[in-house]
Design an enzyme around this catalytic site. Structure first.
Site, PDB file in Angstrom:
ATOM      1  N   HIS A  21      41.196  38.577  31.516  1.00 30.28           N
ATOM      2  CA  HIS A  21      40.589  39.539  32.451  1.00 30.28           C
ATOM      3  C   HIS A  21      39.684  40.507  31.680  1.00 30.28           C
ATOM      4  O   HIS A  21      38.570  40.804  32.096  1.00 30.28           O
ATOM      5  CB  HIS A  21      41.663  40.385  33.149  1.00 30.28           C
ATOM      6  N   LYS A  45      52.170  38.160  46.496  1.00 24.34           N
ATOM      7  CA  LYS A  45      52.755  37.401  45.381  1.00 24.34           C
ATOM      8  C   LYS A  45      53.978  38.094  44.774  1.00 24.34           C
ATOM      9  O   LYS A  45      54.497  37.633  43.759  1.00 24.34           O
ATOM     10  CB  LYS A  45      51.709  37.191  44.287  1.00 24.34           C
ATOM     11  N   ARG A  94      38.166  29.848  35.674  1.00 24.86           N
ATOM     12  CA  ARG A  94      38.707  29.278  34.439  1.00 24.86           C
ATOM     13  C   ARG A  94      38.482  27.781  34.364  1.00 24.86           C
ATOM     14  O   ARG A  94      38.054  27.250  33.362  1.00 24.86           O
ATOM     15  CB  ARG A  94      40.210  29.587  34.331  1.00 24.86           C
ATOM     16  N   SER A 132      48.022  35.530  34.302  1.00 29.16           N
ATOM     17  CA  SER A 132      49.105  36.520  34.333  1.00 29.16           C
ATOM     18  C   SER A 132      50.434  35.802  34.544  1.00 29.16           C
ATOM     19  O   SER A 132      51.459  36.184  33.970  1.00 29.16           O
ATOM     20  CB  SER A 132      48.890  37.519  35.469  1.00 29.16           C
TER      21      SER A 132
HETATM   22  P1  ADP Z   1      44.304  36.879  42.001  1.00 27.27           P
HETATM   23  O1  ADP Z   1      45.749  37.057  42.302  1.00 27.27           O
HETATM   24  O2  ADP Z   1      43.382  37.509  42.985  1.00 27.27           O
HETATM   25  O3  ADP Z   1      43.887  35.479  41.606  1.00 27.27           O
HETATM   26  P2  ADP Z   1      44.265  37.531  39.228  1.00 27.27           P
HETATM   27  O4  ADP Z   1      44.653  38.838  38.650  1.00 27.27           O
HETATM   28  O5  ADP Z   1      45.133  36.374  38.909  1.00 27.27           O
HETATM   29  O6  ADP Z   1      44.111  37.801  40.738  1.00 27.27           O
HETATM   30  O7  ADP Z   1      42.782  37.196  38.811  1.00 27.27           O
HETATM   31  C1  ADP Z   1      41.699  37.986  39.212  1.00 27.27           C
HETATM   32  C2  ADP Z   1      40.407  37.281  38.869  1.00 27.27           C
HETATM   33  O8  ADP Z   1      40.350  37.115  37.453  1.00 27.27           O
HETATM   34  C3  ADP Z   1      40.279  35.876  39.455  1.00 27.27           C
HETATM   35  O9  ADP Z   1      38.929  35.648  39.795  1.00 27.27           O
HETATM   36  C4  ADP Z   1      40.677  34.977  38.324  1.00 27.27           C
HETATM   37  O10 ADP Z   1      40.065  33.715  38.420  1.00 27.27           O
HETATM   38  C5  ADP Z   1      40.145  35.752  37.143  1.00 27.27           C
HETATM   39  N1  ADP Z   1      40.871  35.443  35.911  1.00 27.27           N
HETATM   40  C6  ADP Z   1      42.206  35.340  35.759  1.00 27.27           C
HETATM   41  N2  ADP Z   1      42.528  35.010  34.488  1.00 27.27           N
HETATM   42  C7  ADP Z   1      41.351  34.888  33.820  1.00 27.27           C
HETATM   43  C8  ADP Z   1      40.989  34.514  32.482  1.00 27.27           C
HETATM   44  N3  ADP Z   1      41.925  34.157  31.601  1.00 27.27           N
HETATM   45  N4  ADP Z   1      39.685  34.519  32.134  1.00 27.27           N
HETATM   46  C9  ADP Z   1      38.746  34.840  33.068  1.00 27.27           C
HETATM   47  N5  ADP Z   1      39.008  35.155  34.343  1.00 27.27           N
HETATM   48  C10 ADP Z   1      40.291  35.181  34.722  1.00 27.27           C
END
Ligand code: ADP
Length: 167
Positions: A21, A45, A94, A132
């Site tokens: 992130h 979630k 990703r 995450s």
């Molecule tokens: P959500 O529950 O909305 O998917 P996340 O916190 O899991 O929220 O992810 C938020 C955004 O960040 C999403 O667009 C996800 O694809 C992106 N994201 C998550 N992990 C990564 C990563 N390792 N690298 C780049 N983008 C990521």
């Protein structure tokens, strides 16, 4: 270009924020005037961290980025974006597996608000496996996640899991 056109909302659960992130936020902050990292307050979630904890961790990890701010929201993302005068939604991709869901969301958001555009930034290769969910799973089982998340997050994960196993 008016500033509002370069203001992007980066929505997500961030439960917790990972280096993936963070990499995305840093890269976006270089090309946009302002990025608001917006945590979804009441996530279906069932998050490990409260919205306040998630926001605190994001604030700490982005403290050196003057054009990044942190907020939380509930309800429709399009309403939140409109309230901030934002016309850009930022999301990360990703792998191909992310694409279908992300495209569906982007199209739905555009359906709800024609002024809103979603921009996708591809994850850096070294973080393309990082989520995450996997960080929580590894940490719950006692694995070292310190190279995958900011230091303060790593400490909080250890604390959270030890509290959960005691409680
Ligand atoms: P959500 O529950 O909305 O998917 P996340 O916190 O899991 O929220 O992810 C938020 C955004 O960040 C999403 O667009 C996800 O694809 C992106 N994201 C998550 N992990 C990564 C990563 N390792 N690298 C780049 N983008 C990521």
């Amino acid at each position: 270009m008016p500033a509002s056109e370069q203001l992007a909302i980066y929505p997500g659960s961030f439960d917790p924020i990972t280096n993936g992130h963070l990499d995305l936020i840093r890269r976006a902050a270089k090309i946009l005037n302002h990025v608001v990292v917006a945590t979804l307050r009441h996530d279906t979630k069932d998050p490990l961290f409260t919205a306040e904890e998630r926001m605190e961790m994001i604030s700490q990890a982005t403290a050196d980025l003057p054009n990044v701010s942190v907020d939380s929201f509930d309800g429709l993302l399009v309403d939140y974006a409109r309230g901030h005068g934002a016309r850009l939604i930022l999301r990360g991709i990703r792998a191909v597996s992310d694409y279908e869901y992300e495209l569906q969301m982007a199209l739905m958001n555009r359906q709800l608000s024609t002024e809103l555009e979603t921009i996708f930034i591809p994850a850096s290769e070294q973080y393309s496996y990082l989520s995450s969910r996997i960080v929580k799973e590894v940490s719950r089982l006692g694995g070292d996640v310190s190279s995958l998340v900011p230091a303060s997050v790593s400490a909080r994960l250890i604390e959270k899991h030890s509290n959960l196993s005691v409680g």
